[in-house]
Design an enzyme around this catalytic site. Structure first.
Site, mmCIF file in Angstrom:
data_model
loop_
_atom_site.group_PDB
_atom_site.id
_atom_site.type_symbol
_atom_site.label_atom_id
_atom_site.label_comp_id
_atom_site.label_asym_id
_atom_site.label_seq_id
_atom_site.Cartn_x
_atom_site.Cartn_y
_atom_site.Cartn_z
ATOM 1 N N CYS A 43 -49.712 -46.661 21.614
ATOM 2 C CA CYS A 43 -50.440 -47.927 21.524
ATOM 3 C C CYS A 43 -51.896 -47.709 21.889
ATOM 4 O O CYS A 43 -52.194 -46.996 22.847
ATOM 5 C CB CYS A 43 -49.802 -48.937 22.473
ATOM 6 S SG CYS A 43 -50.576 -50.564 22.429
ATOM 7 N N HIS B 18 -43.636 -53.838 16.785
ATOM 8 C CA HIS B 18 -44.562 -53.464 17.865
ATOM 9 C C HIS B 18 -45.694 -54.500 17.972
ATOM 10 O O HIS B 18 -46.007 -54.972 19.067
ATOM 11 C CB HIS B 18 -45.126 -52.062 17.570
ATOM 12 C CG HIS B 18 -46.140 -51.574 18.556
ATOM 13 N ND1 HIS B 18 -45.911 -50.514 19.409
ATOM 14 C CD2 HIS B 18 -47.402 -51.989 18.833
ATOM 15 C CE1 HIS B 18 -46.990 -50.316 20.155
ATOM 16 N NE2 HIS B 18 -47.908 -51.194 19.833
ATOM 17 N N GLU B 19 -46.266 -54.860 16.815
ATOM 18 C CA GLU B 19 -47.383 -55.823 16.832
ATOM 19 C C GLU B 19 -46.899 -57.227 17.188
ATOM 20 O O GLU B 19 -47.599 -57.978 17.876
ATOM 21 C CB GLU B 19 -48.105 -55.837 15.477
ATOM 22 C CG GLU B 19 -48.664 -54.497 15.024
ATOM 23 C CD GLU B 19 -49.535 -53.806 16.059
ATOM 24 O OE1 GLU B 19 -50.175 -54.503 16.868
ATOM 25 O OE2 GLU B 19 -49.558 -52.565 16.066
ATOM 26 N N HIS C 8 -46.895 -57.638 20.725
ATOM 27 C CA HIS C 8 -48.236 -57.881 21.289
ATOM 28 C C HIS C 8 -48.585 -59.366 21.313
ATOM 29 O O HIS C 8 -49.178 -59.846 22.284
ATOM 30 C CB HIS C 8 -49.313 -57.151 20.482
ATOM 31 C CG HIS C 8 -49.550 -55.734 20.920
ATOM 32 N ND1 HIS C 8 -49.894 -55.393 22.213
ATOM 33 C CD2 HIS C 8 -49.516 -54.569 20.233
ATOM 34 C CE1 HIS C 8 -50.054 -54.077 22.294
ATOM 35 N NE2 HIS C 8 -49.823 -53.552 21.114
HETATM 36 ZN ZN ZN Z 1 -49.867 -51.577 20.550
#
Ligand code: ZN
Length: 177
Positions: A101, A143-144, A147
């Site tokens: 990341c 993954h995003e 976030h």
């Molecule tokens: Zn990330």
């Protein structure tokens, strides 16, 4: 002109905050955040970047994929801005894969993710799209999506004993590099 943004590093509260829905995708302020994120993710050799990573608590991220020094095996996907993204369903079938990341430099860890997912998002032109994603791209989306939910990949690693340094990771995946 797009601005190369500073990337929020782990510890910055913005990475753990609630994010806001985007009501008007075509608003100039939103379009300019997207432009900034595009140049920032390209410069950093990232395969994705979420708005909180550039200090904007918005439900927005960019997914882009091509083989690069950080992800030599990445497939090709043109940079795609996803506004107000939704995860509609995810396959029970999962696989573990290495993640890193831009907000957590120098560390890689294996994360278990669904292999196939159904997603809905608004494009930067204001169109609503529904797609099925799989493999690496599905992993980047998840993954995003984390976030914009205040999570980072470290929260998903099964054991801290599985974390490795970026240098050891590069030695594993690109022994000549
Ligand atoms: Zn990330």
């Amino acid at each position: 002109m797009p601005i190369l943004r500073q990337i929020a590093q782990l510890g910055q509260p913005v990475l753990r905050q609630e994010t806001h829905r985007i009501d008007d995708p075509l608003a100039p302020v939103i379009q300019s955040v997207i432009e900034d994120m595009l140049v920032t993710v390209a410069e950093a050799n990232g395969v994705g970047i979420a708005a909180p990573q550039v200090f904007e608590p918005l439900r927005l991220f960019i997914i882009t994929s091509r083989p690069n020094p950080r992800y030599p095996q990445a497939p090709l996907l043109e940079p795609t801005a996803m506004l107000n993204p939704e995860l509609l369903w995810s396959s029970d079938e999962t696989e573990k894969g290495w993640e890193g990341c831009l907000s957590v430099p120098c560390i890689r860890g294996p994360v278990r993710r669904s292999i196939r997912i159904g997603v809905r998002y608004t494009t930067r032109a204001g169109e609503i799209r529904e797609e099925e994603l799989s493999g690496f791209i599905a992993r980047v989306f998840q993954h995003e999506y984390d976030h914009i939910s205040g999570l980072v990949f470290l929260d998903r690693v099964e054991s801290t004993r599985e974390l490795i340094s970026e240098r050891e990771y590069m030695r594993m995946v690109a022994p000549q590099g």
